[in-house]
Design an enzyme around this catalytic site. Structure first.
Site, PDB file in Angstrom:
ATOM      1  N   ILE B 148       0.839  -1.195   0.000  1.00 28.81           N
ATOM      2  CA  ILE B 148       0.000   0.000   0.000  1.00 28.81           C
ATOM      3  C   ILE B 148       0.875   1.246   0.000  1.00 28.81           C
ATOM      4  CG2 ILE B 148      -1.637   1.326   1.375  1.00 28.81           C
ATOM      5  CD1 ILE B 148      -2.852  -1.335   2.305  1.00 28.81           C
ATOM      6  N   CYS B 149       0.669   2.110  -1.008  1.00 30.68           N
ATOM      7  CA  CYS B 149       1.363   3.389  -1.129  1.00 30.68           C
ATOM      8  C   CYS B 149       2.881   3.159  -1.091  1.00 30.68           C
ATOM      9  CB  CYS B 149       0.871   4.343  -0.040  1.00 30.68           C
ATOM     10  SG  CYS B 149       1.449   6.022  -0.245  1.00 30.68           S
ATOM     11  N   GLN B 150       3.574   3.758  -0.121  1.00 26.39           N
ATOM     12  CA  GLN B 150       5.016   3.549  -0.017  1.00 26.39           C
ATOM     13  C   GLN B 150       5.316   2.065   0.183  1.00 26.39           C
ATOM     14  OE1 GLN B 150       6.762   4.827   3.655  1.00 26.39           O
ATOM     15  NE2 GLN B 150       8.690   5.450   2.686  1.00 26.39           N
ATOM     16  N   GLY B 152       3.801  -0.198  -1.216  1.00 32.85           N
ATOM     17  CA  GLY B 152       3.738  -0.773  -2.558  1.00 32.85           C
ATOM     18  C   GLY B 152       5.086  -0.656  -3.251  1.00 32.85           C
TER      19      GLY B 152
END
Lengths: 335, 356
Positions: B148-150, B152
């Site tokens: 998720i986000c960073q 990811g």
């Protein structure tokens, strides 16, 4: 109720409308004052907003890990700002109701107040992690050397080096102040442009635009205009440069401040930040080395249904040769 | 047309209403009680330093039908309970309902003793050991990974460096190209001396991160949001929902200094991920090594990680099985909105189930 009629100027319409409604405003004004005074003493929106924020703060700080929310004053200030522009608008219109001011004047007064508020709050020294509370939120050097007289003199004698450190600190503060002024000036342009756009909107609304019939709609329109102008400006080279300069100047000051503080702590025979960092760095390097040695020594083991593991019991599926135990990133350049 | 048409009756009503709701709101806030950090039952199966690896239990008691467990790697910014905020707003619960066996890495709250923790430590150390724990527990050699986000971006690095351990990769609102035109954060960070920032601060305070994010839309996020909030203050359930979010937004861990330094310099300022120039633990991260199936989920109105930053992933991964899932919402809405809850976890679950 205000309405448009073709062939009449907006200003004339507003004046007529206010004239005809003056009695209404006066009576509403009186009613409202009575309502707040009698039904809820000391509980006007401003007071209630403050109470709300206190309650809020307690809830949030209760859910936080101990030690977060260290700067309570800063937190309160942040949330108080959230409501004050709207409350200020309410107050302006509320007061205006008793004076039969032209609507455009009230709008303009309110917008001017907002402009001041937004252009005056770009003090980066209140930035999280940089506690201006350490010196009461004031310029730490204001009383010390207002004319930059002593700081411009080279140090002499056996305290020369320490004096130079302090001078350097002072000069960095001055540098930050200059950059902050540049940044604030640029943000003032955003405020002025937003105010102009908003006034233009009020005077000449676009064809087909729905009228703003509540304070909240007026406020929302103002926010939309501000965000639009801010978003465009914040993506410009000029903004990126100014933002970088002010943050870098503040960080340079903080770094020098750390060095000066370490000097003081050392004189009191206290551990310094540099010492503690050095210990952490060595510990980290050792931890990496131990993890890599463990991974290299233990064969891959796959055991179904193994109970919850602790760090010591974990087996890497792919052992690696020990690597040089150093952080992947080198220490940054010095200023 | 007169742009502003305010009648005294309406203004009086509006001010009175505002005042009444504020008063009601104080009562509702006082009765709010403690706000939980995640709602789905979970078990800590591994701890190391500040990290905890959690294994979630399906509230229905049903066993996972997908035999490959799913590991969620959240960002270092903010806390992972965003993915499990409330019963009816939980990505994790949604994934459990599709038959996934869900694990999640909670990075904890780094302090100054974590100042020198690097990206290599996070990716080749912590994530790799968590994958090892899950493989041991299940007697398998590969997991499904969802970043998720960073987190990811970290997952992409991990999948590129350890392709033999990843069966399927899901990236959610993940930046890949950090220098697209509409990426405001990337613009702002361009002239920041990150070395000086980290050397001065040590760790980067979570409040500073929040301060930066709020300044992306200052008028809306610092002011208007709270004025709008007054509208819902007389509704205890809505106050509850609002405060869950509020708690999450401001529950921000500090960022370990060295990891922050590397992430901002090499990813944001130098865009090394897509250039194939990121080096972790002595090995180069080549996204071309990501040959497992990839599902890239992005939010159309994401102001933190715009779609233009996520979508280029397709060009750089080496997989032949690449899927995109576009969600109509923002960076946070993709986890917490009711439409997201209806659409996103079922889609991810179906995609995973199809691939095992």
């Amino acid at each position: 109720m205000a309405n448009t009629s073709s062939g009449t100027s907006s200003a004339q319409q507003n004046t007529d409308w206010f004239g005809s409604q003056k009695q209404y405003w006066d009576s509403w004004f009186e009613q409202q004052r009575n309502f707040f005074g009698a039904a809820a003493p000391q509980q006007g929106p401003q007071a209630q907003w403050a109470e709300l924020l206190q309650t809020w703060q307690k809830i949030l700080s209760g859910g936080q890990e101990a030690g977060k929310m260290a700067d309570v004053a800063q937190f309160q200030q942040f949330f108080t700002r959230a409501g004050e522009s709207y409350l200020d608008m309410m107050q302006k219109f509320y007061q205006g109701t008793g004076q039969a001011k032209p609507l455009n004047d009230m709008v303009q007064e309110w917008v001017e107040g907002l402009q001041k508020a937004f252009t005056g709050q770009t003090d980066f020294s209140g930035m999280p992690g940089f506690s201006s509370a350490a010196w009461g939120g004031k310029d730490p050097f204001a009383a010390m050397d207002p004319l930059n007289f002593f700081a411009s003199m080279p140090g002499i004698g056996y305290t020369r080096e320490k004096q130079e450190q302090l001078n350097h600190l002072y000069q960095m503060w001055e540098e930050y102040q200059a950059k902050a002024r540049d940044y604030t000036a640029s943000m003032s342009k955003v405020g002025l442009e937003a105010a102009q756009k908003f006034q233009d909107y009020v005077a000449n609304p676009p064809e087909g635009a729905a009228p703003l019939t509540s304070l909240k709609e007026v406020y929302a329109k103002w926010v939309d205009i501000c965000e639009d102008i801010y978003a465009r400006y914040a993506m410009t080279e000029e903004y990126t440069r100014l933002y970088g300069e002010v943050v870098n100047a503040l960080m340079a000051f903080k770094k020098q401040q750390n060095a000066v503080l370490d000097e003081v702590l050392d004189q009191f025979n206290m551990p310094t930040r540099a010492e503690v960092d050095s210990l952490h760095k060595r510990l980290h390097a050792l931890q990496r080395e131990v993890a890599e040695l463990k991974a290299a020594l233990k064969p891959a083991v796959k055991t179904k249904g193994k109970p919850a593991a602790k760090a010591e019991s974990v087996k890497s599926a792919k052992p690696k040769a020990p690597k040089k135990a150093q952080p992947a990133v080198k220490k940054g350049k010095k200023k | 047309m007169i742009a502003v048409q305010l009648s005294p009756e309406n203004i009086f009503k509006e001010v009175t209403n505002f005042n009444t709701k504020l008063a009601e709101g104080i009562k509702n806030l006082r009765g709010l009680g403690e706000l939980p950090s995640g709602v789905t039952e979970k078990e800590a199966v591994y701890t190391e330093d500040k990290l905890t690896l959690y294994h979630y239990k399906n509230p229905t008691g049903k066993k996972a039908t997908n035999k490959t467990p799913l590991l969620i790697s959240y960002a270092l910014v903010n806390r992972p309970y965003m993915a499990d905020l409330q019963e009816n707003r939980s990505t994790i619960r949604g994934l459990l309902e599709t038959g996934q066996d869900v694990y999640l890495i909670d990075w904890g709250y780094p302090d100054r003793s974590d100042r020198f923790t690097t990206m290599d430590d996070y990716i080749n150390g912590y994530i790799d050991r968590c994958v090892g724990v899950i493989c041991e527990r299940h007697g398998i050699s590969k997991v499904n990974l969802l970043g998720i986000c960073q987190g990811g971006a970290f997952s992409l690095c991990y999948a590129a460096l350890h392709p033999e351990k990843i069966r399927n990769l899901v990236t959610m609102v993940t930046p890949v190209d950090f220098q697209t035109e509409d990426n405001m954060l990337a613009h702002w960070i361009r002239n920041i001396d990150v070395d000086l920032l980290v050397d001065s601060m040590g760790n980067i305070p979570g409040d500073l991160m929040n301060w930066t994010f709020l300044n992306l839309k200052p008028y809306r996020l610092i002011a208007q949001k709270y004025i709008d909030m007054v509208d819902i203050l007389d509704n205890p359930q809505q106050v509850h929902n609002f405060m869950y979010m509020e708690k999450w937004i401001f529950d921000s861990p500090d960022q370990a200094g060295e990891a922050y330094r590397q992430f901002v310099k090499e990813f944001y300022q130098q865009n090394k991920l897509i250039k194939g120039e990121v080096v972790l633990g002595g090995e180069t991260v080549d996204l071309g090594n990501v040959k497992c199936p990839v599902l890239n989920v992005y939010a159309q109105d994401d102001h933190l990680v715009p779609p233009s930053a996520s979508k280029p992933l397709k060009q750089y991964v080496g997989t032949k099985d690449y899927t995109e899932l576009s969600f109509r919402g923002g960076h946070i809405g993709i986890y917490v909105s009711s439409s997201a809850h209806r659409e996103v976890p079922p889609s991810i679950g179906a995609w995973l189930n199809k691939r095992g």
